[in-house]
Enzyme design. Sequence first.
Site, mmCIF file in Angstrom:
data_model
loop_
_atom_site.group_PDB
_atom_site.id
_atom_site.type_symbol
_atom_site.label_atom_id
_atom_site.label_comp_id
_atom_site.label_asym_id
_atom_site.label_seq_id
_atom_site.Cartn_x
_atom_site.Cartn_y
_atom_site.Cartn_z
ATOM 1 N N ASP A 1 1.100 -1.571 -0.395
ATOM 2 C CA ASP A 1 0.064 0.160 -0.200
ATOM 3 C C ASP A 1 0.609 1.561 0.087
ATOM 4 O OD1 ASP A 1 -2.707 -0.992 0.031
ATOM 5 O OD2 ASP A 1 -2.769 -1.822 2.257
ATOM 6 N N ASP B 1 -5.319 -4.267 -5.780
ATOM 7 C CA ASP B 1 -5.748 -3.354 -5.114
ATOM 8 C C ASP B 1 -4.042 -3.127 -6.179
ATOM 9 O OD1 ASP B 1 -7.268 -4.577 -3.829
ATOM 10 O OD2 ASP B 1 -7.747 -3.130 -2.607
ATOM 11 N N GLY C 1 -7.169 -18.279 -8.210
ATOM 12 C CA GLY C 1 -7.542 -17.095 -7.800
ATOM 13 C C GLY C 1 -9.607 -16.737 -6.653
ATOM 14 N N THR D 1 -11.448 -14.540 -3.427
ATOM 15 C CA THR D 1 -11.927 -12.976 -2.887
ATOM 16 C C THR D 1 -11.340 -13.088 -1.831
ATOM 17 O OG1 THR D 1 -13.914 -11.686 -3.041
ATOM 18 C CG2 THR D 1 -14.161 -13.480 -2.082
ATOM 19 N N ARG E 1 -14.986 -2.336 -6.734
ATOM 20 C CA ARG E 1 -13.653 -2.147 -6.127
ATOM 21 C C ARG E 1 -12.230 -2.552 -7.476
ATOM 22 N NH1 ARG E 1 -14.272 -0.703 -1.101
ATOM 23 N NH2 ARG E 1 -12.105 -1.564 -0.398
ATOM 24 N N TRP F 1 -10.049 -1.050 -9.663
ATOM 25 C CA TRP F 1 -8.831 -0.665 -9.457
ATOM 26 C C TRP F 1 -8.230 -1.702 -10.900
ATOM 27 C CZ3 TRP F 1 -8.242 2.657 -6.096
ATOM 28 C CH2 TRP F 1 -8.914 2.251 -4.570
#
Length: 407
Positions: free
Chosen positions: A122, A183, A241, A243, A255, A259
């Site tokens: 981040d 993200d 993959g 979530t 969202r 991204w």
Amino acid sequence: MNTKNLLVGIGLCLLSACTEVDNKLEVDRALEYCDRQVHRTLEVMHGKGREVDYTMMPRNIMDGQYDWNYRKVSKEEWCGGFWPGILWYDYEYTQDPKIKEEAEKFTASLKFLSEIPAYDHDLGFLVFCSYGNGYRLTGSPEYKQVIINTADSLSALFNPCVGTMLSWPRNVEMFGGHNTIMDNMINLEMLFWAAKNGGNPYLFDIAVAHADKTMKYHFRPDYTSYHVAVYDTLTGEFIKGVTHQGYSDDSMWARGQAWAIYGYTVVYRETKDVRYLDFVQKVTDVYLKNLPEDYVPYWDFNDPSIPDAPRDASAACVVASALLELSGYLPAEKALEYKQAAVKMLTSLNSDKYQCGKSKLAFLLHSTGHLPAGSEIDASIIYADYYYMEALLRLKRLTENKPIIDE
């Protein structure tokens, strides 16, 4: 790409944007609203009978609350860069020296992040939204060095065997391997910027590798995205993959898709590789075709409780901002489609349904943070406000025939 068509497309987009803004949006009025809300927040901060703690950042406002819930700046608090970024955007619009002073003070509290090892991915959100905008508007050599140092720190999370940056080092065991979340695409912009502004040129290669691996494994055949891609740490093989914040492993978390749209728009801008331009249109089109009438998505496109599911205004803000940039890279018809979509999103967000007005200090209502964890559901959230103001400033630039992105 035909240059004539591109120029015509940009011209049509500008004309369309101007017409729709005059009739519906009134961008300056929306930006003045943001400025008023910024001043209201600062007045509350300064009006508590003590000196402002510039390490405490607005994070969210829940239903029934008026003031922000503030979070201490730390390596764990991923939203710490958005409030300084909003202040820089407000300074860009108003040129108010008092706002600039506040932006500088809040930004300075994040400098420590350039001096410690990366806690997770981040750092782009934290430092490029704050110091990045600060450098863009001031040219401060100190700001530039902070960005470059932070990019170096972020690059340490890159695993060359996998080809992506590790998103959450603390969650490797939980996911069963090297985890990369969607993200993380937003953090590539800082790497690209650092590589061309005096940082290590290798940062460019890391960003491209990350984008390529994500493009290959992070999307389903219909171009909807997983939130998390898990890879074998040693071999780099794609495992699964899943979530984390979406409805299910097979759903399109709003969202996360936002991204992706924003991230691959940046990757195309920085590389001019048409593979990314083609890809981001596919990722965008599946998002747009599934939107509700007002163009503000439900938190997850596959939540079975729709139309009673919470909305996510933050996703709409991210996508609106991205589409305004993306439309400038496309031929006329597609450019116009994306521009009109962005204007529809902002028109809805500028309505009484989504604006806080005097009821809260934030700009917008109805964002959703982490619904599976029961966190920030139907709330005002700081990153929604950040990308909302960014989108408005981009639209203002377009209507004034100015470049959206400062090169």
